[in-house]
Design a protein around this motif. Structure first.
Motif, PDB file in Angstrom:
ATOM      1  N   ARG A  59      -4.201  -3.169  -1.085  1.00  0.00           N
ATOM      2  CA  ARG A  59      -3.441  -2.192  -1.172  1.00  0.00           C
ATOM      3  C   ARG A  59      -2.675  -1.579  -0.057  1.00  0.00           C
ATOM      4  O   ARG A  59      -1.423  -1.352   0.172  1.00  0.00           O
ATOM      5  CB  ARG A  59      -4.217  -0.829  -1.865  1.00  0.00           C
ATOM      6  N   ALA A  60      -3.742  -1.747   1.030  1.00  0.00           N
ATOM      7  CA  ALA A  60      -2.911  -1.379   2.382  1.00  0.00           C
ATOM      8  C   ALA A  60      -1.902  -2.525   2.749  1.00  0.00           C
ATOM      9  O   ALA A  60      -1.088  -2.135   3.334  1.00  0.00           O
ATOM     10  CB  ALA A  60      -4.191  -1.524   3.486  1.00  0.00           C
ATOM     11  N   ALA A  61      -2.191  -3.583   2.524  1.00  0.00           N
ATOM     12  CA  ALA A  61      -1.147  -4.862   2.866  1.00  0.00           C
ATOM     13  C   ALA A  61       0.187  -4.583   1.831  1.00  0.00           C
ATOM     14  O   ALA A  61       0.995  -4.856   2.704  1.00  0.00           O
ATOM     15  CB  ALA A  61      -1.755  -6.148   2.548  1.00  0.00           C
ATOM     16  N   LEU A  62      -0.110  -4.088   0.621  1.00  0.00           N
ATOM     17  CA  LEU A  62       1.187  -3.777  -0.332  1.00  0.00           C
ATOM     18  C   LEU A  62       1.898  -2.689   0.423  1.00  0.00           C
ATOM     19  O   LEU A  62       3.220  -2.705   0.302  1.00  0.00           O
ATOM     20  CB  LEU A  62       0.454  -3.326  -1.501  1.00  0.00           C
ATOM     21  N   LEU A  63       1.170  -1.580   0.859  1.00  0.00           N
ATOM     22  CA  LEU A  63       2.097  -0.532   1.561  1.00  0.00           C
ATOM     23  C   LEU A  63       2.623  -1.199   2.882  1.00  0.00           C
ATOM     24  O   LEU A  63       3.825  -0.736   2.884  1.00  0.00           O
ATOM     25  CB  LEU A  63       1.031   0.499   1.878  1.00  0.00           C
ATOM     26  N   ASP A  64       1.808  -1.751   3.710  1.00  0.00           N
ATOM     27  CA  ASP A  64       2.810  -2.290   4.913  1.00  0.00           C
ATOM     28  C   ASP A  64       3.953  -3.116   4.494  1.00  0.00           C
ATOM     29  O   ASP A  64       5.068  -3.280   4.957  1.00  0.00           O
ATOM     30  CB  ASP A  64       1.795  -3.308   5.391  1.00  0.00           C
ATOM     31  N   LYS A  65       3.970  -4.079   3.390  1.00  0.00           N
ATOM     32  CA  LYS A  65       4.996  -4.943   2.734  1.00  0.00           C
ATOM     33  C   LYS A  65       6.029  -4.175   2.502  1.00  0.00           C
ATOM     34  O   LYS A  65       7.153  -4.245   2.789  1.00  0.00           O
ATOM     35  CB  LYS A  65       4.467  -5.661   1.605  1.00  0.00           C
ATOM     36  N   HIS A  66       6.020  -2.814   1.901  1.00  0.00           N
ATOM     37  CA  HIS A  66       6.823  -2.114   1.417  1.00  0.00           C
ATOM     38  C   HIS A  66       7.655  -1.420   2.527  1.00  0.00           C
ATOM     39  O   HIS A  66       8.913  -1.435   2.545  1.00  0.00           O
ATOM     40  CB  HIS A  66       6.686  -0.838   0.501  1.00  0.00           C
ATOM     41  N   LEU A  67       6.806  -1.057   3.636  1.00  0.00           N
ATOM     42  CA  LEU A  67       7.492  -0.400   4.788  1.00  0.00           C
ATOM     43  C   LEU A  67       8.288  -1.530   5.639  1.00  0.00           C
ATOM     44  O   LEU A  67       9.097  -1.278   6.207  1.00  0.00           O
ATOM     45  CB  LEU A  67       6.488   0.093   5.669  1.00  0.00           C
ATOM     46  N   GLN A  68       7.785  -2.751   5.386  1.00  0.00           N
ATOM     47  CA  GLN A  68       8.510  -3.770   6.257  1.00  0.00           C
ATOM     48  C   GLN A  68       9.857  -3.772   5.520  1.00  0.00           C
ATOM     49  O   GLN A  68      10.954  -4.025   6.364  1.00  0.00           O
ATOM     50  CB  GLN A  68       7.986  -5.254   5.994  1.00  0.00           C
ATOM     51  N   ILE A  69      10.141  -3.849   4.159  1.00  0.00           N
ATOM     52  CA  ILE A  69      11.481  -4.045   3.824  1.00  0.00           C
ATOM     53  C   ILE A  69      12.239  -2.822   3.903  1.00  0.00           C
ATOM     54  O   ILE A  69      13.608  -2.847   4.008  1.00  0.00           O
ATOM     55  CB  ILE A  69      11.516  -4.396   2.131  1.00  0.00           C
ATOM     56  N   TRP A  70      11.692  -1.674   4.275  1.00  0.00           N
ATOM     57  CA  TRP A  70      12.285  -0.486   4.625  1.00  0.00           C
ATOM     58  C   TRP A  70      12.838  -0.684   5.996  1.00  0.00           C
ATOM     59  O   TRP A  70      13.783  -0.274   6.459  1.00  0.00           O
ATOM     60  CB  TRP A  70      11.445   0.600   4.442  1.00  0.00           C
ATOM     61  N   LYS A  71      12.045  -1.244   6.650  1.00  0.00           N
ATOM     62  CA  LYS A  71      12.407  -1.430   8.392  1.00  0.00           C
ATOM     63  C   LYS A  71      13.685  -2.690   8.218  1.00  0.00           C
ATOM     64  O   LYS A  71      14.655  -2.360   8.872  1.00  0.00           O
ATOM     65  CB  LYS A  71      11.466  -2.202   8.955  1.00  0.00           C
ATOM     66  N   GLU A  72      13.656  -3.569   7.243  1.00  0.00           N
ATOM     67  CA  GLU A  72      14.809  -4.295   7.170  1.00  0.00           C
ATOM     68  C   GLU A  72      16.183  -3.635   6.620  1.00  0.00           C
ATOM     69  O   GLU A  72      17.123  -3.840   6.972  1.00  0.00           O
ATOM     70  CB  GLU A  72      14.332  -5.332   6.094  1.00  0.00           C
ATOM     71  N   LEU A  73      15.797  -2.646   5.717  1.00  0.00           N
ATOM     72  CA  LEU A  73      16.926  -2.034   5.452  1.00  0.00           C
ATOM     73  C   LEU A  73      17.711  -1.085   6.376  1.00  0.00           C
ATOM     74  O   LEU A  73      18.958  -1.114   6.481  1.00  0.00           O
ATOM     75  CB  LEU A  73      16.597  -0.881   4.205  1.00  0.00           C
ATOM     76  N   ALA A  74      16.762  -0.486   7.528  1.00  0.00           N
ATOM     77  CA  ALA A  74      17.439   0.324   8.385  1.00  0.00           C
ATOM     78  C   ALA A  74      18.133  -0.693   9.423  1.00  0.00           C
ATOM     79  O   ALA A  74      19.295  -0.047  10.204  1.00  0.00           O
ATOM     80  CB  ALA A  74      16.159   0.484   9.305  1.00  0.00           C
ATOM     81  N   ALA A  75      18.080  -2.030   9.227  1.00  0.00           N
ATOM     82  CA  ALA A  75      18.971  -3.093   9.837  1.00  0.00           C
ATOM     83  C   ALA A  75      20.110  -3.626   9.068  1.00  0.00           C
ATOM     84  O   ALA A  75      20.782  -4.379   9.607  1.00  0.00           O
ATOM     85  CB  ALA A  75      18.131  -4.097  10.481  1.00  0.00           C
ATOM     86  N   GLY A  76      20.164  -3.078   7.855  1.00  0.00           N
ATOM     87  CA  GLY A  76      21.305  -3.284   6.935  1.00  0.00           C
ATOM     88  C   GLY A  76      21.021  -4.795   6.386  1.00  0.00           C
ATOM     89  O   GLY A  76      22.182  -5.561   6.107  1.00  0.00           O
ATOM     90  N   LYS A  77      19.769  -5.238   6.178  1.00  0.00           N
ATOM     91  CA  LYS A  77      19.632  -6.259   5.642  1.00  0.00           C
ATOM     92  C   LYS A  77      18.163  -6.151   4.821  1.00  0.00           C
ATOM     93  O   LYS A  77      17.719  -5.162   4.637  1.00  0.00           O
ATOM     94  CB  LYS A  77      19.251  -7.362   6.514  1.00  0.00           C
TER      95      LYS A  77
END
Length: 357
Positions: free
Chosen positions: A165-183
């Protein structure tokens, strides 16, 4: 640390409409390094409210293999609630995680035994939509809220479901980081690019979701670079898989909320023992609250036909709308579902306003 109690008042309720969509993506490794996710998420607009817009994103039922599941795969799916009127600045982000419940249903009946993805004729239960009332309230206060689906973990977890569960949250946060870069897979959420402040992130978890956000807050957990989790709020956390004698939470403000009619009461006190060196740790007792009413999908009347009142199931109901208290302080008057959700709103907004605003 402090212990407080609360009373409740009626709540305006609103709901997300559920959609089920799937996009198959390439797999990711079982690693805390969070490699890039390939492919694009399926984005679906929801009804929302006058003040809060809502969408869901879905990368498929087997998009991610988190550590803790022995190579089994789970979904990458979430509901996003955000203010309709986004200003030119960045907004704090709140991640939500639900707990253990039935994950698939055939019509009005749960599909058991559990399997993931759901078997023929069965559809996922939208456990992650059960906090829509809370997401709406936070969006009204300027937060962007992401409520994550974790059905695949529920179906396949053993002793390390909290790690998954903790890793799943980190994974979602990772793709939000990617959105911040427009990708990345969320690049089509262009309306949110530039509006998410990853330096002001809060986490909320309920039941085993509470155990998941507490695992993410552990001093031993490797935090995701570029993301600052400023506060962790756990409602009636289930501590499965967490060794409280070996772990500590000293870096992140943490608040635990639990009802006196909730059989998880004893577990809810465990995080305090892990946070003795944390100047920002607190526990709140909610007189008359049970476990399930914090999630509308788990609540009779707003959830599916198999939703349950856990106080009734555990035979703690008493005449006159009281329950046998789990904290030894008497027999409290039980809260109605709307009253309990209003309590949740007050605790969540107070906590996140203190640490994220």
């Amino acid at each position: 640390m402090r212990t407080t109690r609360t009373t409740s008042r009626p709540l305006r309720r609103s709901f997300l409409l559920a959609t089920t969509a799937a996009v198959i993506t390439l797999g990711t490794a079982c690693s805390t390094s969070q490699p890039d996710t390939t492919g694009s998420a399926k984005i679906s607009a929801q009804a929302g409210t006058d003040r809060a817009a809502q969408v869901t994103y879905d990368l498929g039922d087997t998009a991610y293999a988190p550590p803790g599941l022995d190579g089994q795969r789970t979904e990458l799916k979430a509901a996003v609630t955000y203010p309709r009127q986004l200003d030119t600045g960045e907004h704090p982000l709140v991640m939500m995680l639900h707990g253990w419940a039935d994950i698939c249903a055939k019509g009005n009946e749960p599909a058991r035994p559990s399997a993931w993805p759901c078997g023929k004729g069965a559809k996922p239960v939208d456990n992650y939509l059960g906090y829509s009332y809370l997401a709406d309230a936070l969006a009204d206060q300027g937060y962007i809220v992401v409520s994550v689906s974790a059905n695949g973990i529920q179906a396949q977890e053993h002793d390390r479901g909290n790690v998954a569960r903790a890793a799943l949250l980190d994974k979602h946060l990772q793709i939000w980081k990617e959105l911040a870069a427009g990708k990345g897979p969320l690049k089509d959420l262009k309306q949110l690019r530039g509006h998410v402040d990853l330096d002001r992130v809060g986490t909320f978890g309920h039941s085993r979701g509470g155990g998941g956000v507490l695992t993410q807050a552990l001093d031993s957990h490797e935090h995701l670079p570029g993301v600052n989790i400023r506060g962790t709020l756990a409602f009636a956390p289930a501590m499965n898989g967490i060794d409280a004698k070996k772990e500590s939470i000293s870096r992140t403000p943490v608040s635990v909320v639990a009802g006196t009619c909730d059989a998880m009461w004893d577990d809810s006190k465990v995080p305090l023992a892990m946070a003795t060196k944390n100047p920002h740790a607190e526990h709140h007792a909610v007189a008359g609250a049970n476990h399930n009413y914090f999630n509308t999908v788990w609540t009779p009347g707003t959830g599916p036909r198999f939703a349950t009142d856990d106080v009734a199931v555990d035979h703690r109901n008493l005449p006159g709308g009281h329950c046998k208290s789990t904290n030894g302080t008497g027999n409290p008057q039980r809260l109605k579902p709307a009253e309990q959700r209003e309590t949740a709103i007050r605790y969540a907004t107070d906590f996140f306003d203190r640490y994220l605003q």
